[in-house]
Design a protein around this motif. Sequence first.
Motif, PDB file in Angstrom:
ATOM      1  N   ILE A  63       1.543  -8.842  12.754  1.00  0.00           N
ATOM      2  CA  ILE A  63       1.517  -7.849  11.409  1.00  0.00           C
ATOM      3  C   ILE A  63       1.358  -8.571  10.273  1.00  0.00           C
ATOM      4  CG2 ILE A  63       3.228  -6.448  10.097  1.00  0.00           C
ATOM      5  CD1 ILE A  63       4.629  -5.932  12.975  1.00  0.00           C
ATOM      6  N   CYS A  64       1.693  -9.753   9.968  1.00  0.00           N
ATOM      7  CA  CYS A  64       1.400 -10.553   8.823  1.00  0.00           C
ATOM      8  C   CYS A  64      -0.253 -10.540   8.446  1.00  0.00           C
ATOM      9  CB  CYS A  64       1.898 -12.090   8.940  1.00  0.00           C
ATOM     10  SG  CYS A  64       3.571 -12.216   9.092  1.00  0.00           S
ATOM     11  N   PHE A  65      -0.956 -10.707   9.486  1.00  0.00           N
ATOM     12  CA  PHE A  65      -2.548 -10.696   9.204  1.00  0.00           C
ATOM     13  C   PHE A  65      -2.813  -9.298   8.845  1.00  0.00           C
ATOM     14  CE2 PHE A  65      -2.065 -14.532  11.674  1.00  0.00           C
ATOM     15  CZ  PHE A  65      -3.236 -15.520  11.140  1.00  0.00           C
ATOM     16  N   ILE A  66      -2.122  -8.225   9.679  1.00  0.00           N
ATOM     17  CA  ILE A  66      -2.660  -6.871   9.444  1.00  0.00           C
ATOM     18  C   ILE A  66      -2.442  -6.440   7.829  1.00  0.00           C
ATOM     19  CG2 ILE A  66      -1.987  -4.437   9.876  1.00  0.00           C
ATOM     20  CD1 ILE A  66      -1.693  -5.121  12.605  1.00  0.00           C
ATOM     21  N   LEU A  67      -1.309  -6.821   7.332  1.00  0.00           N
ATOM     22  CA  LEU A  67      -0.703  -6.517   6.007  1.00  0.00           C
ATOM     23  C   LEU A  67      -1.503  -7.775   4.952  1.00  0.00           C
ATOM     24  CD1 LEU A  67       3.074  -5.800   6.382  1.00  0.00           C
ATOM     25  CD2 LEU A  67       1.210  -4.515   6.567  1.00  0.00           C
ATOM     26  N   LYS A  68      -2.198  -8.632   5.490  1.00  0.00           N
ATOM     27  CA  LYS A  68      -2.738  -9.689   4.437  1.00  0.00           C
ATOM     28  C   LYS A  68      -1.701 -10.369   3.810  1.00  0.00           C
ATOM     29  CE  LYS A  68      -7.324  -7.418   4.320  1.00  0.00           C
ATOM     30  NZ  LYS A  68      -7.067  -6.653   5.781  1.00  0.00           N
ATOM     31  N   GLY A 112       0.800  -1.265   0.047  1.00  0.00           N
ATOM     32  CA  GLY A 112       0.115  -0.035   0.065  1.00  0.00           C
ATOM     33  C   GLY A 112       0.727   1.338  -0.141  1.00  0.00           C
ATOM     34  N   LYS A 113      -0.024   2.452   0.318  1.00  0.00           N
ATOM     35  CA  LYS A 113       0.679   3.605   0.390  1.00  0.00           C
ATOM     36  C   LYS A 113       1.104   4.348   1.645  1.00  0.00           C
ATOM     37  CE  LYS A 113      -0.872   4.909  -4.321  1.00  0.00           C
ATOM     38  NZ  LYS A 113      -1.742   5.911  -5.059  1.00  0.00           N
ATOM     39  N   ASN A 114       0.370   3.751   2.622  1.00  0.00           N
ATOM     40  CA  ASN A 114       0.656   4.386   4.169  1.00  0.00           C
ATOM     41  C   ASN A 114       0.840   3.305   5.048  1.00  0.00           C
ATOM     42  OD1 ASN A 114       0.268   5.790   6.586  1.00  0.00           O
ATOM     43  ND2 ASN A 114      -0.890   7.353   5.406  1.00  0.00           N
ATOM     44  N   LEU A 115       2.046   2.861   5.194  1.00  0.00           N
ATOM     45  CA  LEU A 115       2.059   1.783   6.043  1.00  0.00           C
ATOM     46  C   LEU A 115       1.896   2.265   7.580  1.00  0.00           C
ATOM     47  CD1 LEU A 115       3.504  -0.935   6.826  1.00  0.00           C
ATOM     48  CD2 LEU A 115       5.816   0.144   6.890  1.00  0.00           C
ATOM     49  N   ARG A 116       2.173   3.477   8.063  1.00  0.00           N
ATOM     50  CA  ARG A 116       1.635   3.771   9.510  1.00  0.00           C
ATOM     51  C   ARG A 116       0.185   3.820   9.675  1.00  0.00           C
ATOM     52  NH1 ARG A 116       4.336   8.989  12.054  1.00  0.00           N
ATOM     53  NH2 ARG A 116       6.060   7.305  12.242  1.00  0.00           N
ATOM     54  N   ARG A 117      -0.587   4.313   8.822  1.00  0.00           N
ATOM     55  CA  ARG A 117      -1.907   4.040   9.000  1.00  0.00           C
ATOM     56  C   ARG A 117      -2.451   2.785   8.876  1.00  0.00           C
ATOM     57  NH1 ARG A 117      -5.364   7.223   4.378  1.00  0.00           N
ATOM     58  NH2 ARG A 117      -4.560   9.053   5.478  1.00  0.00           N
ATOM     59  N   THR A 118      -2.065   1.920   8.070  1.00  0.00           N
ATOM     60  CA  THR A 118      -2.633   0.564   7.938  1.00  0.00           C
ATOM     61  C   THR A 118      -2.082  -0.205   9.402  1.00  0.00           C
ATOM     62  OG1 THR A 118      -1.938   0.354   5.584  1.00  0.00           O
ATOM     63  CG2 THR A 118      -2.139  -1.656   6.511  1.00  0.00           C
ATOM     64  N   LEU A 119      -0.781  -0.008   9.782  1.00  0.00           N
ATOM     65  CA  LEU A 119      -0.555  -0.741  11.171  1.00  0.00           C
ATOM     66  C   LEU A 119      -1.488  -0.050  12.120  1.00  0.00           C
ATOM     67  CD1 LEU A 119       3.267  -0.609  10.546  1.00  0.00           C
ATOM     68  CD2 LEU A 119       1.817  -2.783  10.648  1.00  0.00           C
ATOM     69  N   THR A 120      -1.630   1.121  12.308  1.00  0.00           N
ATOM     70  CA  THR A 120      -2.373   1.852  13.351  1.00  0.00           C
ATOM     71  C   THR A 120      -3.887   1.352  13.176  1.00  0.00           C
ATOM     72  OG1 THR A 120      -1.069   3.731  13.252  1.00  0.00           O
ATOM     73  CG2 THR A 120      -3.122   3.817  14.373  1.00  0.00           C
ATOM     74  N   GLU A 121      -4.640   1.348  12.269  1.00  0.00           N
ATOM     75  CA  GLU A 121      -5.813   0.775  11.994  1.00  0.00           C
ATOM     76  C   GLU A 121      -5.988  -0.517  12.374  1.00  0.00           C
ATOM     77  OE1 GLU A 121      -6.985   2.139   8.178  1.00  0.00           O
ATOM     78  OE2 GLU A 121      -7.260   4.075   8.641  1.00  0.00           O
ATOM     79  N   GLY A 122      -4.679  -1.371  11.758  1.00  0.00           N
ATOM     80  CA  GLY A 122      -5.098  -2.851  12.264  1.00  0.00           C
ATOM     81  C   GLY A 122      -4.992  -3.317  13.614  1.00  0.00           C
ATOM     82  N   LEU A 123      -4.080  -2.492  14.372  1.00  0.00           N
ATOM     83  CA  LEU A 123      -3.964  -2.710  15.683  1.00  0.00           C
ATOM     84  C   LEU A 123      -5.043  -2.144  16.539  1.00  0.00           C
ATOM     85  CD1 LEU A 123      -0.048  -1.828  16.037  1.00  0.00           C
ATOM     86  CD2 LEU A 123      -1.268  -3.755  16.437  1.00  0.00           C
TER      87      LEU A 123
END
Length: 428
Positions: free
Chosen positions: A123-128, A77-88
């Motif tokens: 993190i693997c689940f968050i990043l699919k 994706g384009k925004n790693l920080r947002r993806t990790l934050t929303e996933g957590l």
Amino acid sequence: MWKETPKETSKETSEEMPKEISEETSKENLQEMTQLSKSIYDKAVSEELTIQEAIAFLEQQEKIRTLKEKLERFYKGKNLRRTLTEGLLYNHPNMSKDSIDRRVRGWLNDGSRSVRKSDAIEICFILKLSIEEADQLVAFISEEGLHWRNPDEIVFIFALKQGMDYLEALELNSQMSLLLTQVKEKKVLSKDSFTPIIRTEISALNTKEELADYLQHAAGRLGRCHNNAYRLFMEMLDALEHPQFYESLERAELFEEEHLTIREILKEYFYENNVLYAKEIVRESKKENSRLKDEEKRVFSAIQKNVSASWPDETTLSKMKSRKVDVTRKVLILLFLATDQGMDADEDIEEELTEEEIFEDLYGRLNDMLILCGFQTLDPRNPFDWLILYCICVQDIFDVDVRMRKIFKEMFGERKKEQENEEDEDGN
């Protein structure tokens, strides 16, 4: 219903220590390196640096592979920080957004930050990620890939394969908890407990019912510790504890009286009086009522913290020996270098090896061992691995030992003899 793999296949897929050196290992590793990694690797093995210069080179933190860099390698994706934050936030609804933000900032901004394997799997689940990608990322972060014999990780592997999210995986793990408790570590392992066989069987599971049936029937073949790592750990430890059994007949009697205890091995081959001593000083320095004078207190640099992380003590080695905890990558590397006798230990070499051939042999065999045990090969952008590369590029196995002692002494200092004698008296 799950069907057990026929016993006869175990002979074909059983894990054994390679009898010959993998000549392609070192070449493949060099080909896979980025330009930056290759330049750092070249610096380590160039033999241009003194001990002091090597440590100064390593302390330049921009050369360390950061967690952010590792994650970006697998993020599409384009925004790693947002993806990790929303996933957590989704996975941990009881945690505050501020707490989650701090956690993610720590991951992405702190170049020396380490992450637990359990967090890497989340993190693997968050990043699919796919199973293959997850295996690579977990190995990249925790220095070991997914452990296909570990019952807990089997559940998460199955969940990833089925496209579940992390909360669904946790729920499935909870449902299987009773079956998971039936798994006990065994010192003597059957041939059908080898990882390639287990991996093939798990890959064939498609339903929760098949997973439950498999865990129930295969419990005796599973375990949370690495088989090959434990076997090699015990072999190498035994070679240090009873060296007379590993020498030629004519030399065996010279070692008849040799018998090293775990504590002596720790001092001699795990540099206890350097690394563990320095960690003791750092811990004491943090205390409010420290016994140390101000000039005696110290704080680790990022490199010192990284190199000394998870350094084994006497209790840890004893627990590994009794299989109460898993054998670590760092312990295997140090034991390998303590016991290795070189390529020509058991055979006559007609032609004398070149300096490059001696290094490539040792480098290749060390990486072969790590691969066999499910660990990452040597990474020049990992500070501990860089030190190992720097030490093994000398051309004699005895020189490797000398350089190892010098570099750990220079980096961490050394316990004074009187302090060592006092501790020995306390331990007796």
